[in-house]
Design a protein around this motif. Structure first.
Motif, PDB file in Angstrom:
ATOM      1  N   MET A   1       0.799  -1.234   0.000  1.00 22.99           N
ATOM      2  CA  MET A   1       0.000   0.000   0.000  1.00 22.99           C
ATOM      3  C   MET A   1       0.828   1.280   0.000  1.00 22.99           C
ATOM      4  O   MET A   1       0.374   2.307  -0.498  1.00 22.99           O
ATOM      5  N   SER A   2       2.021   1.252   0.554  1.00 19.05           N
ATOM      6  CA  SER A   2       2.771   2.500   0.723  1.00 19.05           C
ATOM      7  C   SER A   2       3.165   3.188  -0.586  1.00 19.05           C
ATOM      8  O   SER A   2       3.129   4.421  -0.645  1.00 19.05           O
ATOM      9  N   PRO A   3       3.540   2.487  -1.669  1.00 21.35           N
ATOM     10  CA  PRO A   3       3.792   3.219  -2.910  1.00 21.35           C
ATOM     11  C   PRO A   3       2.552   3.915  -3.450  1.00 21.35           C
ATOM     12  O   PRO A   3       2.645   4.994  -4.045  1.00 21.35           O
ATOM     13  N   MET A   4       1.384   3.327  -3.232  1.00 21.11           N
ATOM     14  CA  MET A   4       0.149   3.987  -3.676  1.00 21.11           C
ATOM     15  C   MET A   4      -0.095   5.260  -2.870  1.00 21.11           C
ATOM     16  O   MET A   4      -0.499   6.277  -3.417  1.00 21.11           O
ATOM     17  N   VAL A   5       0.149   5.192  -1.571  1.00 22.17           N
ATOM     18  CA  VAL A   5      -0.004   6.383  -0.725  1.00 22.17           C
ATOM     19  C   VAL A   5       1.010   7.441  -1.131  1.00 22.17           C
ATOM     20  O   VAL A   5       0.681   8.625  -1.238  1.00 22.17           O
ATOM     21  N   GLY A   6       2.236   7.031  -1.382  1.00 23.61           N
ATOM     22  CA  GLY A   6       3.272   7.973  -1.786  1.00 23.61           C
ATOM     23  C   GLY A   6       3.007   8.610  -3.136  1.00 23.61           C
ATOM     24  O   GLY A   6       3.282   9.778  -3.349  1.00 23.61           O
ATOM     25  N   ALA A   7       2.443   7.834  -4.058  1.00 20.12           N
ATOM     26  CA  ALA A   7       2.123   8.386  -5.384  1.00 20.12           C
ATOM     27  C   ALA A   7       0.952   9.354  -5.296  1.00 20.12           C
ATOM     28  O   ALA A   7       0.918  10.359  -6.002  1.00 20.12           O
ATOM     29  N   ALA A   8      -0.005   9.066  -4.434  1.00 17.81           N
ATOM     30  CA  ALA A   8      -1.157   9.954  -4.292  1.00 17.81           C
ATOM     31  C   ALA A   8      -0.787  11.246  -3.577  1.00 17.81           C
ATOM     32  O   ALA A   8      -1.410  12.280  -3.799  1.00 17.81           O
ATOM     33  N   ALA A   9       0.228  11.202  -2.737  1.00 20.60           N
ATOM     34  CA  ALA A   9       0.616  12.381  -1.958  1.00 20.60           C
ATOM     35  C   ALA A   9       1.966  12.930  -2.400  1.00 20.60           C
ATOM     36  O   ALA A   9       2.761  13.366  -1.580  1.00 20.60           O
ATOM     37  N   SER A  10       2.237  12.928  -3.679  1.00 16.09           N
ATOM     38  CA  SER A  10       3.546  13.358  -4.178  1.00 16.09           C
ATOM     39  C   SER A  10       3.588  14.846  -4.489  1.00 16.09           C
ATOM     40  O   SER A  10       4.269  15.262  -5.411  1.00 16.09           O
ATOM     41  N   GLU A  11       2.882  15.639  -3.737  1.00  9.21           N
ATOM     42  CA  GLU A  11       2.835  17.075  -3.982  1.00  9.21           C
ATOM     43  C   GLU A  11       4.007  17.830  -3.388  1.00  9.21           C
ATOM     44  O   GLU A  11       4.207  18.985  -3.699  1.00  9.21           O
ATOM     45  N   GLY A  12       4.740  17.233  -2.500  1.00  4.74           N
ATOM     46  CA  GLY A  12       5.873  17.926  -1.917  1.00  4.74           C
ATOM     47  C   GLY A  12       6.467  17.159  -0.754  1.00  4.74           C
ATOM     48  O   GLY A  12       5.952  16.119  -0.340  1.00  4.74           O
ATOM     49  N   PRO A  13       7.537  17.679  -0.210  1.00  5.85           N
ATOM     50  CA  PRO A  13       8.236  16.968   0.862  1.00  5.85           C
ATOM     51  C   PRO A  13       7.546  17.053   2.223  1.00  5.85           C
ATOM     52  O   PRO A  13       7.947  16.361   3.147  1.00  5.85           O
ATOM     53  N   MET A  14       6.501  17.856   2.359  1.00  6.81           N
ATOM     54  CA  MET A  14       5.848  17.998   3.655  1.00  6.81           C
ATOM     55  C   MET A  14       5.213  16.678   4.120  1.00  6.81           C
ATOM     56  O   MET A  14       5.283  16.335   5.298  1.00  6.81           O
ATOM     57  N   PHE A  15       4.614  15.931   3.211  1.00  5.52           N
ATOM     58  CA  PHE A  15       4.014  14.642   3.571  1.00  5.52           C
ATOM     59  C   PHE A  15       5.092  13.652   4.003  1.00  5.52           C
ATOM     60  O   PHE A  15       4.899  12.897   4.955  1.00  5.52           O
ATOM     61  N   ILE A  16       6.214  13.651   3.314  1.00  6.96           N
ATOM     62  CA  ILE A  16       7.303  12.742   3.677  1.00  6.96           C
ATOM     63  C   ILE A  16       7.850  13.098   5.049  1.00  6.96           C
ATOM     64  O   ILE A  16       8.146  12.213   5.860  1.00  6.96           O
TER      65      ILE A  16
END
Length: 138
Positions: free
Chosen positions: A102-117
């Motif tokens: 699941m994590s690559p899907m979450v990362g792809a959906a939230a790839s708007e910037g480094p704040m999510f990371i």
């Protein structure tokens, strides 16, 4: 995407390794319920952080990132679960697998910037800190 985000991958692997080395001598003192939570948090957290970081660093390699994070989650969950008993191995294995998928899907959906990371990294590191504190007090 900033290149310094790749350093978080090293931070995740280092913190998981240090947590394992901290827990290994204390494994006989930890109960089964806490052991199951430790296996789930460690395997799932490492897979979540790795998947989000790798899909943001390599956005066009979805299959490779998904397979590698699933394998890393399986190994981490299995190793942390093996500290306690076979039921915990299975729980860590399955949770690492699911979070790795699941994590690559979450990362792809939230790839708007480094704040999510950054949020994910703070969450994972605080989980490791809580995990070690709980194991120390048990």
């Amino acid at each position: 995407m900033p290149q310094w985000i790749g350093w978080f991958l090293l931070l995740n692997l280092t913190s998981a390794s240090m947590a394992y080395l901290f827990l290994y001598p204390r494994r006989k003192l930890i109960g089964f319920h806490l052991g199951m939570n430790i296996a789930m948090a460690a395997g799932g957290g490492l897979a979540l952080g790795t998947g989000v970081i790798l899909i943001n660093l390599f956005p066009l390699h979805f299959i490779e990132v998904t397979i590698s994070t699933a394998l890393l989650g399986i190994v981490a969950g299995g190793l942390f679960g093996a500290l306690f008993d076979y039921q915990t191995v299975l729980t860590g294995y399955i949770n690492g697998l699911m979070m790795g998928i699941m994590s690559p899907m979450v990362g792809a959906a939230a790839s708007e910037g480094p704040m999510f990371i950054l949020f994910i990294e703070v969450f994972i590191l605080s989980c490791y800190l809580l995990l070690l504190t709980s194991a120390y007090r048990s």
